[in-house]
Design an enzyme around this catalytic site. Structure first.
Site, PDB file in Angstrom:
ATOM      1  N   ASP A  93      51.087  51.050  39.037  1.00 56.81           N
ATOM      2  CA  ASP A  93      50.817  49.945  39.362  1.00 56.81           C
ATOM      3  C   ASP A  93      51.571  48.782  38.750  1.00 56.81           C
ATOM      4  O   ASP A  93      51.519  49.281  37.372  1.00 56.81           O
ATOM      5  CB  ASP A  93      49.233  49.084  39.726  1.00 56.81           C
ATOM      6  CG  ASP A  93      49.461  48.526  40.913  1.00 56.81           C
ATOM      7  OD1 ASP A  93      50.993  47.334  41.215  1.00 56.81           O
ATOM      8  OD2 ASP A  93      49.011  48.817  42.145  1.00 56.81           O
ATOM      9  N   ASP A 107      53.502  43.861  48.468  1.00 55.34           N
ATOM     10  CA  ASP A 107      52.961  44.617  49.247  1.00 55.34           C
ATOM     11  C   ASP A 107      52.854  44.914  50.686  1.00 55.34           C
ATOM     12  O   ASP A 107      53.014  44.032  51.339  1.00 55.34           O
ATOM     13  CB  ASP A 107      51.066  44.745  49.104  1.00 55.34           C
ATOM     14  CG  ASP A 107      50.483  44.991  47.739  1.00 55.34           C
ATOM     15  OD1 ASP A 107      51.402  45.880  47.120  1.00 55.34           O
ATOM     16  OD2 ASP A 107      49.690  44.988  47.464  1.00 55.34           O
ATOM     17  N   GLU A 129      56.031  48.387  40.534  1.00 56.07           N
ATOM     18  CA  GLU A 129      56.689  48.296  39.515  1.00 56.07           C
ATOM     19  C   GLU A 129      56.689  46.813  40.606  1.00 56.07           C
ATOM     20  O   GLU A 129      57.212  45.384  40.076  1.00 56.07           O
ATOM     21  CB  GLU A 129      57.495  47.681  38.912  1.00 56.07           C
ATOM     22  CG  GLU A 129      58.121  47.402  38.009  1.00 56.07           C
ATOM     23  CD  GLU A 129      59.373  46.797  38.226  1.00 56.07           C
ATOM     24  OE1 GLU A 129      60.137  45.265  37.518  1.00 56.07           O
ATOM     25  OE2 GLU A 129      59.578  46.529  39.705  1.00 56.07           O
ATOM     26  N   ASP A 141      44.108  55.824  45.175  1.00 53.87           N
ATOM     27  CA  ASP A 141      44.716  55.094  44.918  1.00 53.87           C
ATOM     28  C   ASP A 141      43.856  54.034  44.069  1.00 53.87           C
ATOM     29  O   ASP A 141      43.059  54.730  43.636  1.00 53.87           O
ATOM     30  CB  ASP A 141      45.269  53.493  46.528  1.00 53.87           C
ATOM     31  CG  ASP A 141      46.039  52.870  45.954  1.00 53.87           C
ATOM     32  OD1 ASP A 141      46.223  51.974  45.198  1.00 53.87           O
ATOM     33  OD2 ASP A 141      47.589  52.846  46.102  1.00 53.87           O
TER      34      ASP A 141
END
Ligand code: GLA
Length: 407
Positions: free
Chosen positions: A169, A224, A202, A90
């Protein structure tokens, strides 16, 4: 319904075909019908993706030792054989700035051997490597560049390293629309010369489920996740509204798993994993697998629950009944005339009796069915007709597969 492959211009209206075989004008994508027709179809994601991602446990503290030992642990624990294939870095894998020539590069302190060497290692173990970037000038950590304006260069760089997956992202964006920025990377990836799974992150801002399938293989429908009961339920509830858009090739993504990170009880993690399984959500492990406990491994590698998630029909199960603020029934169609049925007690205090009726789960009235408890690995004695009832403790669930008998 006419389905197209990414170069299936012959099946498209001329105006769209002229734009190119994969990048479709934003205005052309409206509503669910279009989203189901204009498939990205890069051959990937026939079932929801399974793998591991660094963010939920490690945040920015990643380096090549962490990733290599994760790869080794995925293999030695049996998680790889259970289906977990992608190893995804990530945020924070890259150097803070681009090179003088304008390329993204690995952070030299964290990944001194570079991403190509890491990809080779991952591939040598039969796994696949994922990277992360943003449809903005920087990523969310602000510790590395984003890909806005560099889509083609970055996609080609990732492909040249042997990258198999990109999570993309939405931080540090300019004022252009998501429907402009996310398709650009889709186009770039498909021109990169390598099949790369495209995971749109998104956050559901622009109802991404209604257009994500035209460009990518999964799309985050939510903000999140965090390792709390409330967060897990919020995310799956939000995701449920978009159930009809999930299909082989493209999946709704309520965010990565928190199972094993320590914030929930064992029963709550079983609820988390069961909901993700029945909702055909990506199963991306978010804990440290190098020291994985027996309990966590037992949840993440339950083959019967994984089989529900990976069923070839790819139909997202959804909430079919809400009795009160605590009690719900979720159900989804599986191949072989079977149904997955989840009895969920969201309440914190009482044990409750929960009933799934055949009308709610979509079975014909009068049909007899066998019920398999996929957490206990046992088929209940007898046959059930019209309904299935079970006692479910607080913050717990039961997950069954109903198989009709004598249809
Ligand atoms: C965003 C994403 C998360 C994670 C972080 C990394 O918040 O939604 O999943 O990738 O950025 O900074």
């Amino acid at each position: 319904m006419a389905e197209i492959n990414r170069c299936g211009a012959a099946l498209l209206p001329l105006a769209v075909a002229l734009i190119g075989c994969s990048l479709v004008a934003a205005g052309a994508v409206t509503g669910g019908g279009s989203a189901r027709r204009l498939l990205v179809d890069n051959g990937l994601a026939r079932t929801p993706q399974m793998g591991w991602n660094s963010w939920n446990h490690f945040g920015c503290d990643i380096n090549e030792t962490v990733i290599r030992s994760t790869v080794d642990a995925l293999v030695s624990s049996g998680l790889t054989s259970a289906g977990y294939k992608y190893v995804n870095l990530d945020d924070c894998w890259a150097d803070n700035q681009r090179t003088k020539e304008g390329y993204m590069a690995a952070n030299p302190e964290k990944f001194p051997s570079g991403i190509k060497a890491l990809a080779d290692y991952v591939h040598s173990k039969g796994l696949k490597l994922g990277l992360y970037s943003s449809a903005g000038t920087r990523t969310c950590s602000n510790r590395m560049p984003g890909s806005l304006g560099h889509e083609d260069t970055d996609a080609k760089t990732f492909a040249s390293w042997g990258v198999d997956y990109l999570k993309y992202d939405n931080c540090y964006r300019d004022d252009s629309n998501e429907l402009v920025r996310f398709p650009r990377m889709s186009h770039a990836l498909r021109n990169s010369g390598r099949p790369i799974f495209y995971s749109l992150c998104e956050w559901g801002y622009m109802d991404v489920a209604t257009w994500g399938g035209s460009y990518g293989n999964s799309w985050r429908t939510t903000g999140d996740i965090n390792d709390t009961w409330t967060s897990i339920l919020n995310n799956i509830d939000q995701n449920d509204a978009y159930a009809k858009y999930a299909k082989p090739g493209g999946w709704n993504d309520p965010d990565m798993l928190e199972v094993g990170n320590g914030g929930l009880t064992h029963d709550e993690y079983i609820v988390h994993f069961s909901l993700w399984a029945i909702a055909k959500a990506p199963l991306i492990i978010g804990c440290d697998v190098t020291g994985i406990s027996k309990e966590t491994l037992g949840i993440l590698s339950n083959p019967e629950v994984i089989a529900i998630n990976q069923d070839r029909f790819g139909i997202q199960g959804r909430r079919v009944r809400k009795y009160d603020d605590e009690i719900e029934v979720w159900a989804g169609r599986l191949s072989g005339h079977r149904k997955a049925v989840l009895l969920l007690n969201r309440g914190a205090t009482s044990r409750r009796s929960i009933t799934a009726t055949w009308a709610d789960v979509g079975l014909r009235r009068g049909l007899a069915a066998e019920a398999r408890d996929v957490w206990k690995h046992e088929t209940l004695p007898g046959r059930f007709a019209g309904r299935l009832t079970a006692e479910v403790g607080p913050h717990s669930c039961k997950l069954f597969i109903l198989t009709p008998v004598g249809r």
